[in-house]
Design an enzyme around this catalytic site. Structure first.
Site, PDB file in Angstrom:
ATOM      1  N   TYR A 190      -1.460  -0.637  10.313  1.00  0.00           N
ATOM      2  CA  TYR A 190      -1.617  -1.131   8.948  1.00  0.00           C
ATOM      3  C   TYR A 190      -0.454  -0.634   8.090  1.00  0.00           C
ATOM      4  O   TYR A 190       0.157  -1.400   7.338  1.00  0.00           O
ATOM      5  CB  TYR A 190      -2.952  -0.658   8.375  1.00  0.00           C
ATOM      6  N   SER A 229       0.860  -1.180   0.000  1.00  0.00           N
ATOM      7  CA  SER A 229       0.000   0.000   0.000  1.00  0.00           C
ATOM      8  C   SER A 229       0.896   1.230   0.000  1.00  0.00           C
ATOM      9  O   SER A 229       2.054   1.161   0.436  1.00  0.00           O
ATOM     10  CB  SER A 229      -0.894  -0.001   1.250  1.00  0.00           C
ATOM     11  N   LYS A 259       2.452  -2.861   6.176  1.00  0.00           N
ATOM     12  CA  LYS A 259       2.677  -2.780   4.735  1.00  0.00           C
ATOM     13  C   LYS A 259       4.102  -2.346   4.417  1.00  0.00           C
ATOM     14  O   LYS A 259       4.657  -2.709   3.373  1.00  0.00           O
ATOM     15  CB  LYS A 259       1.658  -1.834   4.101  1.00  0.00           C
TER      16      LYS A 259
END
Length: 254
Positions: free
Chosen positions: A160, A147, A164
């Site tokens: 998160y 991401s 990533k």
């Protein structure tokens, strides 16, 4: 011919998180390019629906339910793929989770562990499992879906983003260590893509408007926008590409 370098005839592709969104778009383009596709996600009914839609178009596909956070289910995914198609040439680690949205201080240990298990450990374990299979077949391609949050912290997506970022480094380590086995590893970093996973971002009109203002390409991305780069990385067209990080984000991080 040039187009032949993008064909996947005789190849077997396993795609996690493929019952919708980005994973489904990648499954379709790889099937269209000639690959035998294993559509995987948590629910059997959902993966069967996608696999049946592909078969209705004349492609080869099966659906295998798998919670990638579960070791036994990961093993079953690989075993069922081998039973059906006899090998694995392409692995797309697309499945991901983010059970929290907000300041990182509000992320508890359980949520942290779940994010890391799904977003980092699962690609790590699946990669190790397919490595000897790919090596025996003369090589292969691992495509990890990170991401832009792995490149720069995204508000409300703290851990998160950490996961990533770790996935990006894991991909580079795979590329360095597994290249001599003929296995390439690359990572794609999507920006804001209109999927169910990201609907908390794009369904908010004010947030969406602010995001689009920062994009040179003045629109939200669609799952199909990721399919082409995945096909390149899976095919002979990308034979000299490994350890690379591709941002597909409408220019957000440029």
């Amino acid at each position: 011919m040039l187009k032949d370098r993008f064909l996947l005839n005789g190849k077997v592709a396993v795609i996690t998180g493929a019952s919708k969104g980005i994973g489904e778009a990648m499954a379709e383009i790889m099937a269209e390019a000639g690959a035998k596709v294993v559509v995987s996600s948590r629910k059997q009914e959902a993966v069967d629906e996608v696999a049946n839609a592909l078969k209705a178009k004349g492609y080869e596909a099966i659906g295998v339910a798998c919670n990638v956070g579960d070791a036994a289910q990961r093993q079953q995914l690989i075993e069922k793929t081998m039973e059906a198609f006899g090998g694995i040439d392409i692995l797309v680690n697309n499945a991901a989770t983010n059970p929290v949205f907000g300041p990182v201080v509000n992320t508890d240990s359980a949520a942290f562990d779940k994010i890391m298990d799904i977003n980092v450990k699962a690609p790590f374990e699946l990669g190790k499992m397919v490595l000897p299979i790919m090596q025996q077949r003369g090589g292969g391609s691992i495509i990890n879906i990170s991401s832009i949050g792995g490149l720069t912290p995204e508000p409300g997506l703290g851990i998160y983003s950490v996961s990533k970022s770790a996935l990006i480094m894991l991909t580079k380590v795979m590329a360095k260590e597994w290249g001599r086995a003929g296995v390439r590893a690359n990572v794609i970093c999507p920006g804001l893509i209109q999927t169910k996973f990201s609907e908390a971002l794009w369904k908010n009109e004010e947030m969406l408007s602010k995001s689009i203002k920062h994009l040179p390409i003045q629109r939200i991305g669609q799952p199909e926008d990721l399919a082409g780069i995945a096909l390149y990385l899976a095919s002979e067209a990308g034979a000299y590409t490994t350890g690379a990080v591709f941002s597909v984000d409408g220019g957000y991080v440029c």
